[in-house]
Scaffold this active site. Sequence first.
Site, PDB file in Angstrom:
ATOM      1  N   ASP A  80    -121.303 -20.567 -23.449  1.00 42.09           N
ATOM      2  CA  ASP A  80    -122.349 -20.099 -24.350  1.00 42.09           C
ATOM      3  C   ASP A  80    -123.050 -21.256 -25.043  1.00 42.09           C
ATOM      4  OD1 ASP A  80    -122.540 -17.281 -24.161  1.00 42.09           O
ATOM      5  OD2 ASP A  80    -120.509 -17.175 -24.938  1.00 42.09           O
ATOM      6  N   CYS A 137    -112.757 -24.786 -23.840  1.00 41.69           N
ATOM      7  CA  CYS A 137    -112.258 -23.729 -22.963  1.00 41.69           C
ATOM      8  C   CYS A 137    -113.360 -23.132 -22.077  1.00 41.69           C
ATOM      9  CB  CYS A 137    -111.585 -22.635 -23.775  1.00 41.69           C
ATOM     10  SG  CYS A 137    -112.704 -21.804 -24.899  1.00 41.69           S
ATOM     11  N   GLU A 177    -119.652 -21.977 -30.081  1.00 43.05           N
ATOM     12  CA  GLU A 177    -120.428 -21.503 -28.932  1.00 43.05           C
ATOM     13  C   GLU A 177    -121.921 -21.475 -29.215  1.00 43.05           C
ATOM     14  OE1 GLU A 177    -118.053 -18.246 -26.645  1.00 43.05           O
ATOM     15  OE2 GLU A 177    -118.002 -17.739 -28.760  1.00 43.05           O
ATOM     16  N   HIS A 183    -119.780 -13.784 -16.217  1.00 38.53           N
ATOM     17  CA  HIS A 183    -118.365 -13.384 -16.252  1.00 38.53           C
ATOM     18  C   HIS A 183    -117.855 -12.963 -14.885  1.00 38.53           C
ATOM     19  CE1 HIS A 183    -118.963 -13.795 -20.545  1.00 38.53           C
ATOM     20  NE2 HIS A 183    -117.690 -14.126 -20.522  1.00 38.53           N
TER      21      HIS A 183
HETATM   22  C1  PEP Z   1    -117.611 -19.755 -23.509  1.00 36.39           C
HETATM   23  O1  PEP Z   1    -118.647 -19.234 -23.936  1.00 36.39           O
HETATM   24  O2  PEP Z   1    -117.551 -20.927 -23.081  1.00 36.39           O
HETATM   25  C2  PEP Z   1    -116.360 -18.993 -23.467  1.00 36.39           C
HETATM   26  C3  PEP Z   1    -115.230 -19.576 -23.156  1.00 36.39           C
HETATM   27  O3  PEP Z   1    -116.436 -17.648 -23.693  1.00 36.39           O
HETATM   28  P1  PEP Z   1    -116.988 -16.608 -22.598  1.00 36.39           P
HETATM   29  O4  PEP Z   1    -117.175 -17.336 -21.308  1.00 36.39           O
HETATM   30  O5  PEP Z   1    -115.999 -15.508 -22.483  1.00 36.39           O
HETATM   31  O6  PEP Z   1    -118.271 -16.161 -23.206  1.00 36.39           O
HETATM   32 MG    MG Z   2    -118.499 -17.362 -24.938  1.00 30.18          MG
END
Ligand code: PEP
Ligand code: MG
Length: 581
Positions: free
Chosen positions: A457, A504, A433, A191
């Site tokens: 994920d 996404c 995910e 993140h």
């Molecule tokens: C993902 O896992 O691709 C996602 C968009 O969620 P995050 O990156 O916040 O875990």
């Molecule tokens: Mg995620």
Amino acid sequence: MTTLSGIAASPGIGIGPVHVLDPEEIEVQDEPIPPGEVPAEQERFRAAIEASRREVAEVRHKIALETGEEHARLLDPQLAILEDPEATPQTLAMIERDRRSAGWCYRKILGVVAAHLEESDDEYYRDRALDIRDVKRRVLGHLGGIRSHTLSDLRVPSLVVASDIAPSEMALASREKILGFAIDLGGRTSHTAIMARARGIPTVVGLKQAMDAAREGATALVDGTRGVAIFDPEPEVLEEHRLKQRRYRELASNHAALKDRECVTQDGVDVHLGANLEVPEELPSVIENGAEAIGLYRTEFFYMSRSTLPTEDAQYQAYRTVVEAMAPRPVTIRTLDVGGDKFASYLGTPIERNPFLGMRGLRFSLQREDIFRTQLRAILRATVHGTVRVMFPMVIGLEDFRRARQIMLEVRADLEREETPMASHVPLGVMVETPASVFAIDLLARESDFVSIGTNDLIQYTLAVDRGNEETAPLYEPLHPAVLRALRTVVEAGRRAGIPVGICGEMAGEPLYAVLLLGLGLTEFSVSPFLVPEIKTILNASARCDAAEFAERCLALDTPAEVRAAVTEEMSARYSSYFIA
Ligand code: PEP
Ligand code: MG
């Protein structure tokens, strides 16, 4: 000149003076001590040593009980330092002689010892230097020192070098003050990396030795596209990167001209190109870059940038700001996704041995229904201000999805009783995910209004590779045949059920993958705001029928390396003028 290779995390070139961020560094007071106060200062020092010694002994005891004496022994050097027969008397003497604060004197004395040990060729002694640093922080903390360095108090625009930066800290990063990041830990989809990308700050993570190579104030550069950091660059290397930086800026200004152009392929297929958003402050860049929607609003950052639980009203105001600014363009609000690498101590997220397999995402919300219901109330109230969809993170099957939907219905009924205005229909979606949600996608697609593939994920769980671990980063391969098959399975199930399927995760914003994803049948992308124009340029130049053929070719390949070679070849042959690889 020192050149380090890491993981390209946010594209672009950053050049500037280094600022080493040591969030553990503790500032000590340095007022002269009046002679009469020397004994009190010495006493304060003795008490701080004793408190630190007790703490370390307690931790040692705990470790011995939980994981055994062998691990507990690792703390013995720290106890030895605290009980050192020389450091304490030397500090006491220095307080008296120099009339400086206890913190100042102790830091000085341990600093000299640590520096000698750090230079040692022997690993044993180098490890002791780390112990000394730990002890120093602990004792200075007891002497009332304060954490001195955070990203928010950076004064001069700098290239920030850090061992790691927590996502909550990253939320404070300002684009004006930070020219680039060179970070020792982390992977491309940690993140921390995602937030750097959202802010358009060139970043390399997983460098491992940047903290060793960096000198405060010296010039350094990061190439966030190639994944390289260079400290004290030679003049010609510096010049070469300045040129590259100019090329980036030119490309970015060409992209800016695309802001109002639609995203349509050469053969007339409409692509919905949205942006991901972490905090409302990113709204201007979402709008400036011409995103047609917010395809993923990661609400957890609103919780993580504060020290207490946000009230329903505070959340409602934040969601309303985003929804109103985007209206009538849709905003997909994802409910709280804490856990994994995202913590907020006040939420009581447990310390877990496998946090990515633990209480994260929807699991946490279903466990803490009080927090979940408050968030759903705030979201539903915001729906009157524009177009809102809601999606749940980390769904593994129909049971958790149905439970979340049921709670949503109950919250809606409460609000109706209170005569609170809301949109009459709010589409509910599932984030795909986990492999479980891929294998059960036919069931999920039957009951949800849309699905969105979170590849960050999904890749981590499909390939069993930690997304934030620099050591396993080479294994984190979005082009692995297993991942491509998972994407195709989800797209097909969505088509059969007649519901939209979006993507996404960070894979969606990678220019190299854009044509392949289109070819796999994806037409709803949500990417970091700064990547919207680049992806739009590529998709506008492509044709879905060619892309589909290309995707079929890729799906027929056996190994990740073969797919990567095919994708690189195709993209450099036909699209290389649209992005800098
Ligand atoms: C993902 O896992 O691709 C996602 C968009 O969620 P995050 O990156 O916040 O875990
Ligand atoms: Mg995620």
